[in-house]
Design a protein around this motif. Sequence first.
Motif, mmCIF file in Angstrom:
data_model
loop_
_atom_site.group_PDB
_atom_site.id
_atom_site.type_symbol
_atom_site.label_atom_id
_atom_site.label_comp_id
_atom_site.label_asym_id
_atom_site.label_seq_id
_atom_site.Cartn_x
_atom_site.Cartn_y
_atom_site.Cartn_z
ATOM 1 N N VAL A 124 6.542 -33.088 12.739
ATOM 2 C CA VAL A 124 5.475 -32.215 12.247
ATOM 3 C C VAL A 124 5.372 -32.443 10.748
ATOM 4 O O VAL A 124 6.354 -32.301 10.018
ATOM 5 C CB VAL A 124 5.782 -30.730 12.532
ATOM 6 C CG1 VAL A 124 4.630 -29.855 12.059
ATOM 7 C CG2 VAL A 124 6.056 -30.515 14.010
ATOM 8 N N MET A 125 4.189 -32.832 10.294
ATOM 9 C CA MET A 125 4.057 -33.174 8.882
ATOM 10 C C MET A 125 2.797 -32.556 8.291
ATOM 11 O O MET A 125 1.861 -32.175 8.987
ATOM 12 C CB MET A 125 4.047 -34.688 8.690
ATOM 13 C CG MET A 125 2.852 -35.412 9.249
ATOM 14 S SD MET A 125 2.722 -37.058 8.526
ATOM 15 C CE MET A 125 2.500 -36.656 6.798
ATOM 16 N N VAL B 62 19.401 -28.906 10.610
ATOM 17 C CA VAL B 62 19.716 -29.531 9.325
ATOM 18 C C VAL B 62 18.528 -29.290 8.401
ATOM 19 O O VAL B 62 17.373 -29.499 8.792
ATOM 20 C CB VAL B 62 19.966 -31.049 9.464
ATOM 21 C CG1 VAL B 62 20.328 -31.658 8.112
ATOM 22 C CG2 VAL B 62 21.060 -31.329 10.482
ATOM 23 N N PHE B 63 18.818 -28.872 7.173
ATOM 24 C CA PHE B 63 17.757 -28.546 6.229
ATOM 25 C C PHE B 63 17.868 -29.420 4.976
ATOM 26 O O PHE B 63 18.829 -30.157 4.789
ATOM 27 C CB PHE B 63 17.819 -27.064 5.863
ATOM 28 C CG PHE B 63 17.645 -26.159 7.058
ATOM 29 C CD1 PHE B 63 16.378 -25.882 7.551
ATOM 30 C CD2 PHE B 63 18.729 -25.617 7.713
ATOM 31 C CE1 PHE B 63 16.202 -25.068 8.663
ATOM 32 C CE2 PHE B 63 18.573 -24.799 8.819
ATOM 33 C CZ PHE B 63 17.311 -24.534 9.293
ATOM 34 N N GLN B 64 16.851 -29.321 4.143
ATOM 35 C CA GLN B 64 16.780 -30.122 2.920
ATOM 36 C C GLN B 64 17.996 -29.892 2.029
ATOM 37 O O GLN B 64 18.568 -30.822 1.469
ATOM 38 C CB GLN B 64 15.498 -29.780 2.155
ATOM 39 C CG GLN B 64 15.366 -30.489 0.817
ATOM 40 C CD GLN B 64 14.075 -30.117 0.113
ATOM 41 O OE1 GLN B 64 13.209 -29.479 0.684
ATOM 42 N NE2 GLN B 64 13.936 -30.509 -1.129
ATOM 43 N N SER C 104 7.155 -25.956 7.872
ATOM 44 C CA SER C 104 8.489 -25.346 7.858
ATOM 45 C C SER C 104 8.478 -23.987 8.539
ATOM 46 O O SER C 104 9.463 -23.588 9.170
ATOM 47 C CB SER C 104 9.005 -25.214 6.420
ATOM 48 O OG SER C 104 9.292 -26.486 5.866
ATOM 49 N N THR C 105 7.373 -23.269 8.435
ATOM 50 C CA THR C 105 7.247 -21.998 9.155
ATOM 51 C C THR C 105 7.365 -22.227 10.655
ATOM 52 O O THR C 105 8.056 -21.488 11.365
ATOM 53 C CB THR C 105 5.898 -21.332 8.844
ATOM 54 O OG1 THR C 105 5.839 -21.014 7.458
ATOM 55 C CG2 THR C 105 5.708 -20.064 9.661
ATOM 56 N N VAL C 106 6.719 -23.286 11.147
ATOM 57 C CA VAL C 106 6.746 -23.570 12.579
ATOM 58 C C VAL C 106 8.164 -23.842 13.057
ATOM 59 O O VAL C 106 8.609 -23.285 14.071
ATOM 60 C CB VAL C 106 5.820 -24.760 12.911
ATOM 61 C CG1 VAL C 106 6.071 -25.268 14.331
ATOM 62 C CG2 VAL C 106 4.361 -24.347 12.767
ATOM 63 N N LEU D 101 16.868 -29.743 15.247
ATOM 64 C CA LEU D 101 15.783 -29.325 14.362
ATOM 65 C C LEU D 101 16.109 -29.744 12.939
ATOM 66 O O LEU D 101 17.108 -29.295 12.372
ATOM 67 C CB LEU D 101 15.599 -27.805 14.443
ATOM 68 C CG LEU D 101 15.345 -27.217 15.836
ATOM 69 C CD1 LEU D 101 15.279 -25.699 15.772
ATOM 70 C CD2 LEU D 101 14.085 -27.795 16.455
ATOM 71 N N LEU D 102 15.259 -30.581 12.352
ATOM 72 C CA LEU D 102 15.516 -31.140 11.024
ATOM 73 C C LEU D 102 14.334 -30.837 10.106
ATOM 74 O O LEU D 102 13.213 -31.257 10.374
ATOM 75 C CB LEU D 102 15.715 -32.656 11.109
ATOM 76 C CG LEU D 102 16.739 -33.157 12.142
ATOM 77 C CD1 LEU D 102 16.784 -34.675 12.144
ATOM 78 C CD2 LEU D 102 18.116 -32.600 11.853
ATOM 79 N N ASP D 103 14.595 -30.111 9.028
ATOM 80 C CA ASP D 103 13.539 -29.717 8.096
ATOM 81 C C ASP D 103 13.689 -30.475 6.789
ATOM 82 O O ASP D 103 14.504 -30.130 5.949
ATOM 83 C CB ASP D 103 13.597 -28.203 7.852
ATOM 84 C CG ASP D 103 12.377 -27.694 7.084
ATOM 85 O OD1 ASP D 103 11.502 -28.506 6.740
ATOM 86 O OD2 ASP D 103 12.302 -26.474 6.838
ATOM 87 N N GLU D 104 12.914 -31.549 6.636
ATOM 88 C CA GLU D 104 12.923 -32.402 5.446
ATOM 89 C C GLU D 104 14.346 -32.729 5.007
ATOM 90 O O GLU D 104 14.723 -32.523 3.845
ATOM 91 C CB GLU D 104 12.142 -31.739 4.308
ATOM 92 C CG GLU D 104 10.705 -31.427 4.695
ATOM 93 C CD GLU D 104 9.745 -31.500 3.534
ATOM 94 O OE1 GLU D 104 9.731 -32.536 2.843
ATOM 95 O OE2 GLU D 104 9.007 -30.537 3.317
#
Length: 357
Positions: free
Chosen positions: A71-72, A123-125, A80-82, A199-202
């Motif tokens: 998702v970009m 995993v997050f930024q 990121s909300t999603v 789930l990986l956020d940037e």
Amino acid sequence: MTDPTGRNAKLVCRRLWKLYGAEPLRRLRERGIDLAAADPADSRRVATELGLIVAAGNVSFEVEPGECFIVMGLSGSGKSTVIRCLSRLVEPTAGEVELDGKSLLAMSERELIAVRRRRMGMVFQHFGLFGHQTVLENVAFPLKVQGIGRPEREKRARETIELVGLKGREESYPWQLSGGQQQRVGFARSLAVGPDLWLLDEPFSALDPLIRRQMQTEFLNLKRMLGKTVVFITHDFLEAVYLADRVAIMREGEIVQIGTPAELMLRPATDYVRQFTRDVPRPMVLTAGDIAEPLGGNGEIAAGAPEVRAGTRLAEILAQVSIHAPTLTVVDPAGRPVGRLTPQSLSRALGSAERPA
């Protein structure tokens, strides 16, 4: 494509809304708006009139088992909300989220905690490592939370540390590691529980470019080795192209198009999508199968035409084709002809994409 009903999907997200503001559902109902049934454009218009912030509006997608779904969008697009709504780190205002056919939104807090601990890896930024704990202790921490005994959790943590290429650094502290090594620890910690959904956020956006590309390659290797289902957030289309099976592009809380990287490049639905794909080096992304022309009506192929695998990147093909070269026969992994590639079709593919309808 995934079954539209979501029956074959690992993860299903349907008509997901996240509105910020006081009592959004009550206020919308007073205006005759039911987010589950109303026209999305009407819902958004009324929400805006009420001063509500639409962080995510009517977001729907499905993720197949083993797929890397990216998702970009630009900052503030809602991506990121999603991903936070998928894990209920942020509570959705309305919609459905299902994992293996079970509603995450209907789960009690206790059930949800169990799913996060045992079936999700996140995993997050910002790596979020514990500075006072060693690499081994950081990776073993989620297993400790599960109540797994020390010998077993350290055994599993060591196996995961080796998997991400940090064997020998088990007793190091985060401050003794490079940024890329710290991110590997974050990956190992999220994988130690053996999650079904990653789930990986940037996760790479804070890394230097060279380290970032190295980590992207290592991520792909891990994903192929472990077969994880992944939802990955990024604002970088080049990263999305390199990593994704499919990409969803968001704008102002809405998904404007979902497709493979090749579909987005060759058939952008809007000028907004076209802007994301405009500067991507096409020969490094498109394959022979992406641009193959159909065979003739009788399925015949040109006599003596060289063969090329459907998955071959155009960058590799360019050395074989010139304006005077013969047609290439595109074959599937079993060697069956599935199309043809001519100098003209190659030239079209490397030129401008189709104009959006």
